[in-house]
Design a protein around this motif. Structure first.
Motif, mmCIF file in Angstrom:
data_model
loop_
_atom_site.group_PDB
_atom_site.id
_atom_site.type_symbol
_atom_site.label_atom_id
_atom_site.label_comp_id
_atom_site.label_asym_id
_atom_site.label_seq_id
_atom_site.Cartn_x
_atom_site.Cartn_y
_atom_site.Cartn_z
ATOM 1 N N MET A 120 3.194 -4.394 6.451
ATOM 2 C CA MET A 120 3.836 -4.484 5.355
ATOM 3 C C MET A 120 3.493 -3.331 4.242
ATOM 4 S SD MET A 120 4.327 -7.652 2.516
ATOM 5 C CE MET A 120 5.577 -8.527 2.953
ATOM 6 N N PHE A 121 4.543 -2.712 3.808
ATOM 7 C CA PHE A 121 4.005 -1.851 2.872
ATOM 8 C C PHE A 121 4.614 -2.128 1.466
ATOM 9 C CE2 PHE A 121 4.580 0.731 6.757
ATOM 10 C CZ PHE A 121 3.624 1.346 6.737
ATOM 11 N N VAL A 122 3.933 -1.963 0.569
ATOM 12 C CA VAL A 122 4.121 -2.372 -0.683
ATOM 13 C C VAL A 122 4.025 -1.150 -1.789
ATOM 14 C CG1 VAL A 122 3.692 -4.739 -0.823
ATOM 15 C CG2 VAL A 122 1.964 -3.263 -1.365
ATOM 16 N N LYS A 123 4.550 -0.825 -3.033
ATOM 17 C CA LYS A 123 4.287 0.223 -3.785
ATOM 18 C C LYS A 123 2.908 -0.346 -4.341
ATOM 19 C CE LYS A 123 9.150 0.747 -4.897
ATOM 20 N NZ LYS A 123 10.111 0.702 -5.900
ATOM 21 N N PRO A 124 2.289 1.009 -4.868
ATOM 22 C CA PRO A 124 0.878 0.795 -5.555
ATOM 23 C C PRO A 124 0.929 -0.282 -6.734
ATOM 24 C CG PRO A 124 1.207 3.016 -5.020
ATOM 25 C CD PRO A 124 2.699 2.509 -4.568
ATOM 26 N N ALA A 125 2.149 -0.171 -7.476
ATOM 27 C CA ALA A 125 2.326 -1.034 -8.733
ATOM 28 C C ALA A 125 2.239 -2.503 -8.413
ATOM 29 C CB ALA A 125 3.341 -0.920 -9.602
ATOM 30 N N THR A 126 2.904 -2.825 -7.193
ATOM 31 C CA THR A 126 2.917 -4.142 -6.745
ATOM 32 C C THR A 126 1.807 -4.633 -6.221
ATOM 33 O OG1 THR A 126 5.329 -3.833 -6.185
ATOM 34 C CG2 THR A 126 4.123 -5.671 -4.991
ATOM 35 N N PHE A 127 0.876 -3.677 -5.349
ATOM 36 C CA PHE A 127 -0.409 -3.978 -4.961
ATOM 37 C C PHE A 127 -1.170 -4.224 -6.175
ATOM 38 C CE2 PHE A 127 -4.691 -2.855 -3.562
ATOM 39 C CZ PHE A 127 -4.649 -3.649 -2.220
ATOM 40 N N GLY A 128 -1.286 -3.586 -7.313
ATOM 41 C CA GLY A 128 -2.198 -3.830 -8.360
ATOM 42 C C GLY A 128 -1.759 -5.110 -8.773
ATOM 43 N N MET A 129 -0.374 -5.497 -9.123
ATOM 44 C CA MET A 129 -0.376 -6.921 -9.690
ATOM 45 C C MET A 129 -0.597 -7.848 -8.685
ATOM 46 S SD MET A 129 3.697 -5.918 -11.491
ATOM 47 C CE MET A 129 4.139 -7.689 -10.814
ATOM 48 N N LEU A 130 -0.657 -7.996 -7.539
ATOM 49 C CA LEU A 130 -0.972 -9.006 -6.408
ATOM 50 C C LEU A 130 -2.406 -9.076 -6.632
ATOM 51 C CD1 LEU A 130 1.561 -7.966 -3.442
ATOM 52 C CD2 LEU A 130 1.460 -10.102 -5.040
ATOM 53 N N THR A 131 -3.070 -7.957 -6.650
ATOM 54 C CA THR A 131 -4.614 -7.842 -6.526
ATOM 55 C C THR A 131 -5.021 -8.504 -8.029
ATOM 56 O OG1 THR A 131 -4.747 -5.891 -5.676
ATOM 57 C CG2 THR A 131 -6.668 -6.509 -6.988
ATOM 58 N N GLY A 132 -4.246 -8.464 -9.004
ATOM 59 C CA GLY A 132 -4.863 -9.045 -10.408
ATOM 60 C C GLY A 132 -4.362 -10.578 -10.254
ATOM 61 N N LEU A 133 -3.318 -10.972 -9.701
ATOM 62 C CA LEU A 133 -2.921 -12.157 -9.524
ATOM 63 C C LEU A 133 -3.810 -13.026 -8.711
ATOM 64 C CD1 LEU A 133 -0.546 -14.484 -9.840
ATOM 65 C CD2 LEU A 133 0.095 -13.692 -7.510
#
Length: 77
Positions: free
Chosen positions: A1-14
């Motif tokens: 599954m591919f996600v944008k870097p901003a989405t990855f950062g938000m998921l990491t923070g979450l």
């Protein structure tokens, strides 16, 4: 599954906020109260409060910390 870097950062923070708020609240509550009868209910209330506070902090702090580290450090390849 591919996600944008901003989405990855938000998921990491979450995820970091979730893991940290739940684990820290558990340990601190256990050290302060011990195994009281309503421990689980008290812990879940505290964990959810911690989660609500930690998520905005993690989402703001994570990209700032990454930028700061990228400015001064280089990753070896």
């Amino acid at each position: 599954m591919f996600v944008k870097p901003a989405t990855f950062g938000m998921l990491t923070g979450l995820m970091l906020g979730l893991v940290m708020s739940f684990s820290i609240s558990f340990v601190l509550l256990f050290f302060n109260l011990g195994p009281v009868p309503d421990f689980l209910a008290i812990w879940l209330k505290g964990a959810m409060t911690g989660f609500a506070i930690s998520i905005p902090i993690a989402l703001v702090a994570q990209p700032l910390i990454v930028r700061l580290l990228n400015r001064y450090l280089k990753v070896q390849s």
